[in-house]
Design an enzyme around this catalytic site. Structure first.
Site, PDB file in Angstrom:
ATOM      1  N   HIS A 198       0.834  -1.223   0.000  1.00 52.31           N
ATOM      2  CA  HIS A 198       0.000   0.000   0.000  1.00 52.31           C
ATOM      3  C   HIS A 198       0.862   1.264   0.000  1.00 52.31           C
ATOM      4  O   HIS A 198       0.425   2.310   0.477  1.00 52.31           O
ATOM      5  CB  HIS A 198      -0.942   0.034   1.206  1.00 52.31           C
ATOM      6  CG  HIS A 198      -1.689  -1.239   1.430  1.00 52.31           C
ATOM      7  ND1 HIS A 198      -2.894  -1.524   0.835  1.00 52.31           N
ATOM      8  CD2 HIS A 198      -1.357  -2.360   2.152  1.00 52.31           C
ATOM      9  CE1 HIS A 198      -3.303  -2.727   1.203  1.00 52.31           C
ATOM     10  NE2 HIS A 198      -2.373  -3.271   1.992  1.00 52.31           N
ATOM     11  N   SER A 319      15.078  21.730 -15.830  1.00 58.24           N
ATOM     12  CA  SER A 319      13.908  22.556 -16.102  1.00 58.24           C
ATOM     13  C   SER A 319      14.404  23.881 -16.652  1.00 58.24           C
ATOM     14  O   SER A 319      15.442  24.392 -16.231  1.00 58.24           O
ATOM     15  CB  SER A 319      13.134  22.768 -14.805  1.00 58.24           C
ATOM     16  OG  SER A 319      12.356  23.951 -14.894  1.00 58.24           O
ATOM     17  N   LYS A 325      16.152  21.601 -10.661  1.00 55.68           N
ATOM     18  CA  LYS A 325      15.481  20.374 -11.087  1.00 55.68           C
ATOM     19  C   LYS A 325      16.392  19.403 -11.836  1.00 55.68           C
ATOM     20  O   LYS A 325      17.206  19.802 -12.655  1.00 55.68           O
ATOM     21  CB  LYS A 325      14.278  20.714 -11.990  1.00 55.68           C
ATOM     22  CG  LYS A 325      13.124  21.358 -11.282  1.00 55.68           C
ATOM     23  CD  LYS A 325      12.443  20.477 -10.249  1.00 55.68           C
ATOM     24  CE  LYS A 325      11.426  19.546 -10.838  1.00 55.68           C
ATOM     25  NZ  LYS A 325      10.247  20.182 -11.383  1.00 55.68           N
TER      26      LYS A 325
END
Ligand code: ARG
Length: 502
Positions: A198, A319, A325
């Protein structure tokens, strides 16, 4: 190849186009100029006047497949050489004629490979382009090649020869990727990370064990492709248009020459069967689904929130606005590309679902989805074969994350069971211990013996041996378990298993 020569919108080229007519394959004239007698086309009679020529050109371009099926050129010629050789062996064509035909076919191939071939839309597809050029080169004897054959069995043969080769490339890439994963797993049998259910921390696992789970997925994919290859590798040639041929052919000769391991047993089925392409695409879809799942994990693990792994910069981009990034472009794109391959599987299934026996022009639509599927899969595997084995785990972060999630709670419960507590009661006891840990902001192994013993007198001072991450891993010491020595064995067994495909 001349890219402009097969452009449907090239009016220069289309002025000689003719309505495709499969029944006139053998009798057609050999030069593109003579081929396109628009005056005699049904389009001319039906529509008349100034519309007819434009319509005819459009239909010719619309129905032509040469823009994409020229990709089969090498296989088409290979198939033709085998067919001609068989015709000679069966005394259907003379040795001299077949020698001339084979020399001519080789010359056509070298023109194609040198990029000097003038592909013509008027000649509809790769088969007629090759045959027409053959006749240009060697004269009327070239027109004998199509004896006892149809484009229907010819195209089915081409697809199979081409797909067999692509399947072999893909299997080789898969083997490369899997052996890279074995190396990675071997280096990290003792590297600890949280195992998830999960997406919640569940139990500690070895990173090598996780990598070996990927190996297993890819191993099944390889098996599926190897199995699909057996049904790809069957000879349709000899079925002719649909019913077989009146010539005394010997299909075993053609099969042997082309390396087919069997012969399609029914001529109607042989020219219309595309199961092999669907099966390949289904196996490709499952494989892409696996690559997509792996991509998803890598993307999550590369986030600042997980910070579990790094992949080499060459698989990432930055980016244009955010200087910090480093985006996991390759895994993201592979995750996206899985959708495309699933789509192609649906395209092929839908293409086939309403077709009566035997060949229908619909089948021409099988090629582009299959090409796209092969190209997408090959590209994704090329990227993965280099990227995946070069993952670097951030061991400290993985370990810290494992410590945070009470990953050894099951180990404490199992310890209590070994000391005589029923499992359900043990589960309850450990639940209380975890709640205390959460209140105090510490792991189970940081609680004192006294703190633990308030929940059960079955807890002794040896409990801490079982609460360490290393102890938790080592305890799962059976086939398929995450104990480092089991992972080591899985790796060495994996190497042996992989040899089957090499
Ligand atoms: N270009 C055709 C295809 O891709 C070749 C077979 C044509 N056969 C025919 N009867 N029109 O399917």
């Amino acid at each position: 190849m001349n890219a402009t020569s097969s452009n449907p919108s090239n009016p220069e080229q289309n002025k000689n186009s003719r309505a495709p007519d499969s029944s006139t394959d053998a009798s057609r004239t050999n030069s593109p100029a003579q081929n396109g007698d628009v005056q005699n086309s049904p389009g001319q009679q039906m529509w008349g006047g100034r519309f007819s020529e434009a319509t005819d050109s459009f239909v010719a371009a619309f129905t032509a497949s040469v823009g994409f099926d020229q990709r089969f050129a090498r296989h088409d010629i290979e198939g033709s050489i085998a067919h001609a050789t068989m015709l000679k062996e069966c005394n259907i064509l003379s040795s001299d004629d077949v020698a001339t035909i084979i020399d001519g076919l080789k010359q056509v191939l070298s023109e194609i490979e040198a990029g000097e071939f003038n592909w013509s839309i008027a000649l509809e597809d790769v088969h007629m382009n090759v045959e027409s050029r053959l006749t240009d080169l060697i004269g009327p004897v070239g027109k004998k090649l199509h004896t006892g054959r149809s484009r229907n069995d010819q195209v089915a043969t081409d697809i199979r020869l081409w797909l067999r080769e692509e399947t072999d490339n893909i299997i080789a890439l898969l083997v490369r990727l899997q052996s890279g994963l074995l190396d990675l797993a071997e280096q990290h049998t003792d590297t600890i990370m949280p195992g998830f259910t999960h997406l919640q921390t569940a139990q500690p696992v070895s990173f090598g064990h996780h990598v070996m789970a990927w190996f297993e997925m890819l191993f099944r994919d390889t098996e599926r492709l190897v199995d699909a290859r057996r049904r790809i590798n069957q000879l349709p040639l000899g079925s002719a248009a649909l019913a077989g041929t009146t010539f005394p052919i010997d299909r075993t000769i053609t099969a042997e020459l082309l390396g087919f391991e069997g012969i399609c047993q029914n001529s109607l089925d042989a020219v219309s069967d595309r199961d092999f392409a669907i099966e390949f695409t289904a196996a490709a879809s499952i494989l892409m689904m696996h690559l997509s799942r792996m991509s998803e994990e890598i993307i999550l693990w590369m986030s600042a929130q997980f910070n579990f792994v790094q992949i080499p910069d060459r698989f990432c981009t930055g980016s244009s606005i955010m200087p910090q990034k480093k985006n996991p472009d390759v895994p993201e794109l592979v995750r996206g590309k899985a959708a495309r391959v699933f789509g192609q599987l649906m395209t092929l299934l839908s293409l086939m679902k309403s077709q009566p026996l035997a060949y229908n022009k619909d089948n021409q639509e099988d090629k582009e989805p299959l090409f796209d599927c092969v190209d997408t899969l090959t590209g994704s595997l090329l990227a993965f074969a280099d990227m995946l084995p070069n993952i670097t785990p951030n061991k400290e972060n993985m370990r810290a994350a494992t410590m945070k999630g009470y990953a050894t709670a099951t180990d404490l419960a199992d310890y209590l069971v070994r000391n005589g507590v029923a499992f359900r009661d043990a589960h309850e006891v450990v639940g209380h211990a975890v709640a205390l840990g959460i209140r105090e902001g510490v792991d189970l192994s940081d609680l004192s013996l006294a703190q633990l013993q308030q929940f059960s007198d079955a807890i002794g001072d040896d409990v801490f041996d079982y609460l360490t991450l290393e102890g938790s891993l080592a305890a799962r010491d059976h086939l398929g378990g995450t104990a480092p020595n089991q992972v080591k064995q899985a790796v060495s067994l994996g190497r042996t298993r992989l040899e089957v495909f090499a």
